[in-house]
Write an enzyme that holds these catalytic residues in place. Structure first.
Site, mmCIF file in Angstrom:
data_model
loop_
_atom_site.group_PDB
_atom_site.id
_atom_site.type_symbol
_atom_site.label_atom_id
_atom_site.label_comp_id
_atom_site.label_asym_id
_atom_site.label_seq_id
_atom_site.Cartn_x
_atom_site.Cartn_y
_atom_site.Cartn_z
ATOM 1 N N HIS A 209 -2.789 5.958 4.873
ATOM 2 C CA HIS A 209 -1.356 6.200 5.083
ATOM 3 C C HIS A 209 -0.985 7.587 4.567
ATOM 4 C CE1 HIS A 209 -1.120 2.101 6.169
ATOM 5 N NE2 HIS A 209 -0.511 1.579 5.104
ATOM 6 N N CYS B 81 0.818 -1.218 0.000
ATOM 7 C CA CYS B 81 0.000 0.000 0.000
ATOM 8 C C CYS B 81 0.851 1.266 0.000
ATOM 9 C CB CYS B 81 -0.942 -0.003 1.189
ATOM 10 S SG CYS B 81 -0.236 -0.675 2.674
#
Ligand code: 2RA
Length: 329
Positions: free
Chosen positions: A234, A126
């Site tokens: 994130h 990711c």
């Protein structure tokens, strides 16, 4: 398309089902797959209930595509079995990413590397996906020499146990610990396990996967990956040195014109990406774009994305969409 979702009851699996429905993926048959303890459970997809099946049953059902989010061990054992049955696998684990015979794909960057022969395709990590999506067009224009990245990673990247630990810590309850330390009111510089060089696997994924996806092992990367008590996605502070100089307004324009990237960058209005607002969205958000005045040809930027979506589920489904559109399945 007959599509198997392996890990259908997990966090990423549930988001993959959501994304399949949102994007009206041409599902003719859905095969939810999970470990034996979940076999028989029911999941709902587009108003229809489906019973979860086990891995061997799913292999025998010969899906066209299987999207995996079930951990590296399961993928190492079962992806080849699905592939041998004629199913094309797109895997979210790290199991196949650095295998030289497997493609590591962010569709907006390198989907063209895919062929009919690719029966196991790796979805990048990711934190890698969101960074390379923003950097790829800049690499093509200015040639990247070096990347320094610090990540501020959502606890959803760890999983349900970490989310529960934070909820417990909010409530003052001592429960199961996903981390060695409390995550509430904390920042833990330790994502995944440590390698012999003192870096974590998460940090080395940013190094190795970036070079593979951008197809350039001369790009130097160094990373610090930090876990923070955030849920939505994130965040990454990225410092990138180029061979060639650039104009910041041109950088903004290039990013603005990059599929999958949204520029949020206006200091007059305090506009910049934040995970609270990225959650549930499929784009990669870029802001705080500014020249690094400490050295030539170097840029700073802030990159945020929902790690369960573009960082995992959405990128996976986009690869599946490309396979169909390119006639590869
Ligand atoms: C993490 N990228 O955030 C890893 C795995 N999803 O923990």
């Amino acid at each position: 398309m007959r599509i198997a979702v392996v890990g259908a009851t997990g966090m990423v699996g549930e988001v993959m089902l959501k994304v399949l429905a949102e994007r009206n993926f041409p599902v003719t048959e859905l095969i939810p797959v999970a470990s034996e303890r979940s076999v028989g459970k029911e999941i709902e997809y587009k108003g229809t209930k489906y019973k979860v099946v086990g891995l061997q049953t799913a292999v025998d059902m010969k899906a066209d595509i299987a999207v995996f989010s079930a951990g590296g061990d399961t993928s190492l054992e079962w992806a080849p079995k699905f592939a041998a049955a004629g199913t094309t696998v797109i895997d979210n684990s790290s199991a196949w990413r650095m295998d030289p015979t497997k493609k590591l794909v962010v569709p907006e960057i390198n989907a063209s590397v895919l062929t009919k022969e690719d029966k196991i395709i790796a979805n990048p990590n990711c934190s890698t996906i969101q960074m390379v999506l923003a950097l790829a067009p800049l690499h093509r224009k200015y040639n990247i020499k070096r990347i320094i990245v610090s990540t501020y990673q959502s606890i959803t990247g760890t999983g349900v146990k970490a989310v529960k630990q934070l909820e417990n810590e909010y409530a003052g309850i001592q429960g199961d610990m996903a981390y060695k330390y409390p995550i509430h009111r904390n920042a833990i510089p330790h994502c995944d396990s440590f390698e012999d060089n003192g870096y974590t696997k998460e940090e080395m994924k940013l190094v190795r996967e970036t070079q593979k996806i951008l197809g350039d092992n001369t790009i130097r990367v160094t990373a610090t990956a930090v876990r923070v008590p955030v849920v939505g996605g994130h965040s990454e502070a990225v410092n990138v040195e180029f061979t060639n100089d650039f104009d910041v307004s041109e950088v903004r324009e290039i990013l603005h014109n990059t599929d999958g990237v949204v520029v949020q960058d206006n200091l007059d209005t305090f506009t910049y990406p934040m995970p609270l607002y990225a959650e549930g969205k499929n784009d990669v958000f870029v802001g705080r774009i500014r020249r690094d005045e400490s050295q030539p040809n170097t840029l700073n930027m802030w990159i945020v994305a929902d790690n369960l979506r573009k960082g995992a589920a959405t990128n996976t489904i986009q690869i599946a969409e490309y396979l169909i559109q390119a006639g590869l399945v």
